[in-house]
Design a protein around this motif. Sequence first.
Motif, PDB file in Angstrom:
ATOM      1  N   GLY A 137     -12.142   4.880  32.156  1.00 47.62           N
ATOM      2  CA  GLY A 137     -11.526   5.816  31.207  1.00 47.62           C
ATOM      3  C   GLY A 137     -11.366   7.018  31.418  1.00 47.62           C
ATOM      4  O   GLY A 137     -10.842   7.083  32.533  1.00 47.62           O
ATOM      5  N   ARG A 138     -11.143   7.872  30.619  1.00 50.35           N
ATOM      6  CA  ARG A 138     -10.776   9.131  30.576  1.00 50.35           C
ATOM      7  C   ARG A 138     -11.494   9.857  31.832  1.00 50.35           C
ATOM      8  O   ARG A 138     -12.511  10.016  31.672  1.00 50.35           O
ATOM      9  CB  ARG A 138     -10.795  10.089  29.416  1.00 50.35           C
ATOM     10  N   VAL A 139     -10.691  10.751  32.803  1.00 46.72           N
ATOM     11  CA  VAL A 139     -11.248  11.600  33.545  1.00 46.72           C
ATOM     12  C   VAL A 139     -11.887  13.015  32.754  1.00 46.72           C
ATOM     13  O   VAL A 139     -10.976  13.557  32.254  1.00 46.72           O
ATOM     14  CB  VAL A 139     -10.287  11.962  34.873  1.00 46.72           C
ATOM     15  N   PRO A 140     -13.126  13.151  33.173  1.00 46.19           N
ATOM     16  CA  PRO A 140     -13.698  14.176  32.349  1.00 46.19           C
ATOM     17  C   PRO A 140     -12.954  15.675  32.940  1.00 46.19           C
ATOM     18  O   PRO A 140     -12.470  15.650  34.098  1.00 46.19           O
ATOM     19  CB  PRO A 140     -15.063  14.334  32.886  1.00 46.19           C
ATOM     20  N   THR A 141     -12.714  16.408  32.125  1.00 44.78           N
ATOM     21  CA  THR A 141     -11.920  17.843  32.227  1.00 44.78           C
ATOM     22  C   THR A 141     -12.630  18.486  33.652  1.00 44.78           C
ATOM     23  O   THR A 141     -11.936  19.101  34.365  1.00 44.78           O
ATOM     24  CB  THR A 141     -12.149  18.715  31.061  1.00 44.78           C
ATOM     25  N   ALA A 142     -13.950  18.349  33.754  1.00 44.78           N
ATOM     26  CA  ALA A 142     -14.608  19.258  34.786  1.00 44.78           C
ATOM     27  C   ALA A 142     -14.381  18.411  36.044  1.00 44.78           C
ATOM     28  O   ALA A 142     -13.991  19.357  37.056  1.00 44.78           O
ATOM     29  CB  ALA A 142     -16.081  19.149  34.663  1.00 44.78           C
ATOM     30  N   ASP A 143     -14.258  17.171  36.018  1.00 44.71           N
ATOM     31  CA  ASP A 143     -13.881  16.431  37.373  1.00 44.71           C
ATOM     32  C   ASP A 143     -12.045  16.777  37.769  1.00 44.71           C
ATOM     33  O   ASP A 143     -11.940  17.055  38.957  1.00 44.71           O
ATOM     34  CB  ASP A 143     -13.773  14.983  37.148  1.00 44.71           C
ATOM     35  N   ASP A 145     -10.722  19.580  36.834  1.00 44.21           N
ATOM     36  CA  ASP A 145     -10.575  20.983  37.459  1.00 44.21           C
ATOM     37  C   ASP A 145     -11.335  21.212  38.721  1.00 44.21           C
ATOM     38  O   ASP A 145     -10.576  21.901  39.432  1.00 44.21           O
ATOM     39  CB  ASP A 145     -11.502  21.904  36.304  1.00 44.21           C
ATOM     40  N   ALA A 146     -12.005  20.531  39.092  1.00 41.54           N
ATOM     41  CA  ALA A 146     -12.618  20.549  40.467  1.00 41.54           C
ATOM     42  C   ALA A 146     -11.653  19.984  41.362  1.00 41.54           C
ATOM     43  O   ALA A 146     -11.514  20.596  42.641  1.00 41.54           O
ATOM     44  CB  ALA A 146     -14.024  19.404  40.642  1.00 41.54           C
ATOM     45  N   GLU A 147     -10.902  18.956  41.224  1.00 44.93           N
ATOM     46  CA  GLU A 147      -9.880  18.433  41.854  1.00 44.93           C
ATOM     47  C   GLU A 147      -8.733  19.380  42.096  1.00 44.93           C
ATOM     48  O   GLU A 147      -8.131  19.527  43.154  1.00 44.93           O
ATOM     49  CB  GLU A 147      -9.383  17.113  41.496  1.00 44.93           C
ATOM     50  N   LEU A 148      -8.448  20.115  40.967  1.00 44.33           N
ATOM     51  CA  LEU A 148      -7.380  20.976  41.183  1.00 44.33           C
ATOM     52  C   LEU A 148      -7.696  22.409  41.475  1.00 44.33           C
ATOM     53  O   LEU A 148      -6.756  23.322  41.926  1.00 44.33           O
ATOM     54  CB  LEU A 148      -6.853  21.372  39.557  1.00 44.33           C
TER      55      LEU A 148
END
Length: 173
Positions: A137-143, A145-148
């Motif tokens: 499903g949807r990628v959590p915003t925290a994940d 943000d961490a990738e970006l």
Amino acid sequence: MNLWLRLLRVRLAAQRGARISLWDTVATRFRVVPTDLDTVGHMNNGRYLTLLDLGRLDLMVRSGFWQRCRDRGWFPVVAGQTITYWKNLTLAQSFDVHTRVAGGDERWVYLEQTFRRGDVVHAHALIRACFVERGHGRVPTADLDAELGGFPDHVSVPDWVRSWTTHSAAKTV
């Protein structure tokens, strides 16, 4: 068939093109071809949306973010868009689709895209998107943000975009 050829051309050009930051604006060049036209001789409104996809692909591939997403099993999904048309594009005219990340919030990533011939804007679009992980499903915003590494300060969501998101949310009947 011309869309597959355009996809291939954009993908190859992006892989060979100059590397950019995900926070830069990328200009992707196109030309109006006969299969883009509607019955009155200008580019069909649906074709604009298809070419917006290719502009986003160009930004993601050239910035390296496309490969990072693939490595994690993520893919982008358009959840909403709005487009305003100002001037027609007609047969054989060349134009650029300018694409940039406009910001992000706790749920969405927003992209701004414009169709331009020189300094003249022919259409302007705002895209609301998210990332989905295959099978999860949807990628959590925290994940995300961490990738970006977070969104830079100069990339912020204007109030009118938040309002559009609120007012365009799916309503249950």
